[in-house]
Design an enzyme around this catalytic site. Structure first.
Site, PDB file in Angstrom:
ATOM      1  N   HIS A  19     -61.123  21.616   0.398  1.00 17.83           N
ATOM      2  CA  HIS A  19     -60.788  22.329   1.165  1.00 17.83           C
ATOM      3  C   HIS A  19     -61.083  21.661   2.733  1.00 17.83           C
ATOM      4  CE1 HIS A  19     -63.059  25.043   3.525  1.00 17.83           C
ATOM      5  NE2 HIS A  19     -62.276  26.226   4.057  1.00 17.83           N
ATOM      6  N   HIS A  40     -57.250  26.510   9.187  1.00 17.21           N
ATOM      7  CA  HIS A  40     -57.558  28.116   9.318  1.00 17.21           C
ATOM      8  C   HIS A  40     -56.818  28.037  10.696  1.00 17.21           C
ATOM      9  CE1 HIS A  40     -60.585  24.944   6.407  1.00 17.21           C
ATOM     10  NE2 HIS A  40     -60.761  26.743   6.532  1.00 17.21           N
ATOM     11  N   HIS A  49     -56.895  30.457   0.807  1.00 13.53           N
ATOM     12  CA  HIS A  49     -58.222  30.607   0.349  1.00 13.53           C
ATOM     13  C   HIS A  49     -57.600  30.824  -0.307  1.00 13.53           C
ATOM     14  CE1 HIS A  49     -59.121  28.884   4.494  1.00 13.53           C
ATOM     15  NE2 HIS A  49     -60.583  28.303   3.593  1.00 13.53           N
ATOM     16  N   HIS A 174     -66.262  35.934   8.517  1.00 14.02           N
ATOM     17  CA  HIS A 174     -66.086  34.378   8.386  1.00 14.02           C
ATOM     18  C   HIS A 174     -66.630  33.612   8.781  1.00 14.02           C
ATOM     19  CE1 HIS A 174     -63.821  31.087   7.576  1.00 14.02           C
ATOM     20  NE2 HIS A 174     -64.080  30.962   6.647  1.00 14.02           N
ATOM     21  N   HIS A 178     -70.607  31.716   7.356  1.00 12.58           N
ATOM     22  CA  HIS A 178     -70.599  29.523   7.410  1.00 12.58           C
ATOM     23  C   HIS A 178     -72.025  29.395   7.725  1.00 12.58           C
ATOM     24  CE1 HIS A 178     -67.283  28.668   4.762  1.00 12.58           C
ATOM     25  NE2 HIS A 178     -66.374  29.167   5.243  1.00 12.58           N
ATOM     26  N   PHE A 195     -66.181  22.248   7.399  1.00 13.63           N
ATOM     27  CA  PHE A 195     -65.352  23.065   6.918  1.00 13.63           C
ATOM     28  C   PHE A 195     -65.062  21.716   6.268  1.00 13.63           C
ATOM     29  CE2 PHE A 195     -62.784  26.095   9.559  1.00 13.63           C
ATOM     30  CZ  PHE A 195     -64.016  27.668   8.635  1.00 13.63           C
ATOM     31  N   HIS A 208     -65.219  33.147  -0.002  1.00 15.38           N
ATOM     32  CA  HIS A 208     -64.475  33.636   0.244  1.00 15.38           C
ATOM     33  C   HIS A 208     -63.363  34.636  -0.708  1.00 15.38           C
ATOM     34  CE1 HIS A 208     -62.480  31.169   3.492  1.00 15.38           C
ATOM     35  NE2 HIS A 208     -64.307  30.654   3.304  1.00 15.38           N
TER      36      HIS A 208
HETATM   37 CU1  C2O Z   1     -61.554  27.689   4.611  1.00 14.98          CU
HETATM   38 CU2  C2O Z   1     -64.496  29.368   5.453  1.00 14.98          CU
HETATM   39  O1  C2O Z   1     -62.956  27.873   4.701  1.00 14.98           O
END
Ligand code: C2O
Length: 601
Positions: A19, A40, A49, A174, A178, A195, A208
């Protein structure tokens, strides 16, 4: 997975680093060795993802020797799932991560639009409703086109970072989930809050899985349309599979999750009933002096911005073809800090407005980056306006301006511009007779009468009519007469016969001539000779692109699905997965995944 040697690409650490590599400049674009690749902030977000989780799930299944293993999803869009699920909280569990915000452990309710200095609203009941309204906005109100929901195009050679092209769900919930989960005591809010480290927290995969589930809901339950653009369909990624072999996969092969062997547990979607309503209707917006609006401008206070709508009256067809979109562009901020601001439309008192109100459009939000090719980030955010304006305006009163209010929440940002653009991505792939606004702008539809032969020493003239059943009644005052072909006699000419042609642009005539909603794919052309003798070589339609630099958008269809029957293993809700696991062990649930489909790719 955590016990595998770190040299094994299936080890937990290496999987987490996959990632990181895809979002912190680990890869360059094929054919552009100086341009970093980023998954992203564009239309690659959902498919990347999905594939990432797919291989993670397959590796888990292989290590568990259970090919029915399915990742659980963190169901935070439903009140029962709005806190960190119990399975992630036992400190002895491999699913535990100590780098989480200690103020956000259960029973604290998640804030799906969180930004660091903004504490969630309280009491929890309000936070739950706030979250449900926000889900409605991001899944429905702000998701009216493929670009607005899935993200803006990102093509080979596009600069890194492209101005932020995140779709509605990538922005929220999203990003806030995070940031809300990560530890604010760490420099970059590790693990979940940045990230490069996010996938080191096992809750990442459940987060995710829910994002992936929301993509499925948008397509399967809400009628969302996928892109048909080959640049998207053919984009590819490399992953290690469960045999620790690298494989290349394409976006087009993940669009149907059942082909990857999984579906989501079919549960209630409570936010479907959480539609926001206007706080006030028919508020009159008065234009303030344009001189006060100088861009770029620092967002260091609440900013009111008046935006002129380029076209306030659009036909039904135009509205179907192109969504009116508010674009806040050239947002500059320090990439290593968290940033968030809220956006309101025609709201005179932002203190009173919440996601329960139509006036609150949404937020721009980003997490801090550890490494970045540039020190300042350039971002943008978009909100569709058609339905919002319709709800906010008083009856029949259509204003040519809107007021946009930006409210800073955390971080420092500069705003480059605020304007209205039109998004035609939902109409791509329609028949050529229905062309979207961009196509119409890029190419005029032209009637070509070619190979006209006449004696060059004689005068010649004929008139051209469109969809006219009685040319005798048609006058130049009528739309039906397109014009004439006319030539004077030449004294000397290298050939005895003249070859000519003539063109008429017909788009606006067709629009005037057609009945509402009735768009024909044939036209009738009538030629009436007025003098001379003429032979006609052919009559056809062509497209003239000379007036625009724009390229025509491809309208290629998605490849037919492979309809091999796959069995599915449902991804369970996180809070239920223990029970599900127990039931499966007891043989109560039979699930089998069909595997091996990727080996041929
Ligand atoms: Cu690739 Cu939620 O990040």
């Amino acid at each position: 997975m955590k016990q595998l040697p770190t040299s094994d690409p299936r080890s937990f650490m290496q999987q987490a680093d996959v990632h990181c590599a895809y979002c912190n400049g680990g890869y360059k674009q094929k054919g552009y060795s100086n341009v970093s690749f980023q998954v992203h902030r564009s239309w690659l977000f959902f498919p990347f993802h999905r594939w990432y989780l797919y291989f993670f799930e397959r590796i888990c299944g292989k290590l568990l020797q259970d090919d029915t293993f399915a990742l659980p999803f963190w169901n935070y869009d439903s009140p029962s799932g709005m806190q960190i699920p119990a399975m992630f909280n036992e400190s002895s569990s491999p699913l535990y991560d100590r780098l989480r915000n200690q103020d956000h452990l259960p029973p604290v309710v998640v804030d799906l639009n969180w930004g660091s200095r903004v504490t969630g609203i309280s009491p929890d009941k309000n936070q739950i409703n706030y979250n449900l309204n926000l889900m409605y906005k991001q899944m429905i109100t702000n998701a009216t086109t493929p670009r607005l929901f899935m993200g803006q195009p990102y093509r080979a050679g596009d600069e890194y970072p492209t101005s932020s092209g995140s779709g509605s769900i990538e922005i929220a919930p999203h990003i806030p989930v995070h940031a809300w989960t990560g530890d604010p005591k760490q420099h970059f809010m590790e693990n979940m809050g940045t990230f490069y480290a996010a996938a080191r927290d096992p809750i990442f995969y459940a987060h995710h899985a829910n994002i992936d589930r929301l993509w499925n809901i948008w397509v399967n339950n809400l009628g969302g349309k996928l892109f048909s653009d080959p640049d998207w369909l053919e984009s590819s990624f490399v992953f290690y599979n469960e045999e620790a072999k690298p494989v290349t996969v394409k976006v087009k092969d993940c669009l149907d999750s059942t082909r990857l062997g999984y579906v989501y547990e079919d549960i209630d979607i409570p936010w479907l009933d959480a539609k926001p309503t206007p706080r006030r209707r028919g508020v009159r917006i008065v234009a303030i002096s344009q001189a006060t609006q100088v861009f770029p401008t620092a967002l260091d206070r609440v900013l009111d911005i008046i935006v002129t709508r380029p076209k306030k009256l659009r036909s039904k067809e135009e509205k179907e073809e192109a969504e009116e979109v508010l674009l806040i562009d050239g947002i500059e901020y320090d990439f290593s800090k968290q940033v968030k601001f809220d956006v309101y439309l025609n709201e005179c008192d932002v203190e009173l407005s919440t996601p329960a109100n139509t006036e609150f459009l949404g937020s721009f939000v980003d997490v801090p980056y550890h490494k970045h090719p540039t020190s300042m980030e350039k971002g943008s955010v978009r909100f569709p306006l058609s339905s919002v304006l319709k709800e906010l305006q008083g009856s029949d009163e259509i204003s040519g301006i809107v007021m946009v209010t930006l409210v800073p929440q955390c971080g420092d940002a500069t705003i480059g511009s605020v304007m209205i653009e039109f998004d035609t991505s939902k109409s791509s792939g329609r028949l050529k007779k229905l062309r979207n606004t961009k196509e119409k702008e890029a190419a005029e539809e032209v009637l070509l009468i070619g190979g006209i032969e006449n004696d060059c020493s004689k005068q010649v003239k004929f008139d051209v009519y469109l969809n006219e059943c009685d040319v005798e009644l048609s006058m130049p005052a009528n739309t039906e007469i397109l014009g004439s072909f006319v030539d004077v006699p030449y004294h000397r000419h290298p050939t005895s016969m003249e070859k000519g042609s003539i063109r008429f642009s017909i788009f606006s005539m067709l629009k005037e001539l057609q009945r509402t909603g009735d768009i024909s794919d044939v036209v009738m052309v009538t030629l009436a000779l007025r003098c001379g003798d003429v032979t006609i070589g052919g009559v056809m339609i062509e497209f003239d692109t000379h007036r625009a630099r724009g390229e025509l958008e491809g309208s290629q269809a998605v490849e037919p699905r492979n309809d091999r029957a796959y069995k599915h293993h449902p991804r369970p809700k996180a809070e239920e997965s223990k029970a599900t696991l127990a039931a499966r062990k007891a043989g109560l649930i039979q699930m089998a995944g069909e595997h091996g489909m990727l080996h041929g790719l």
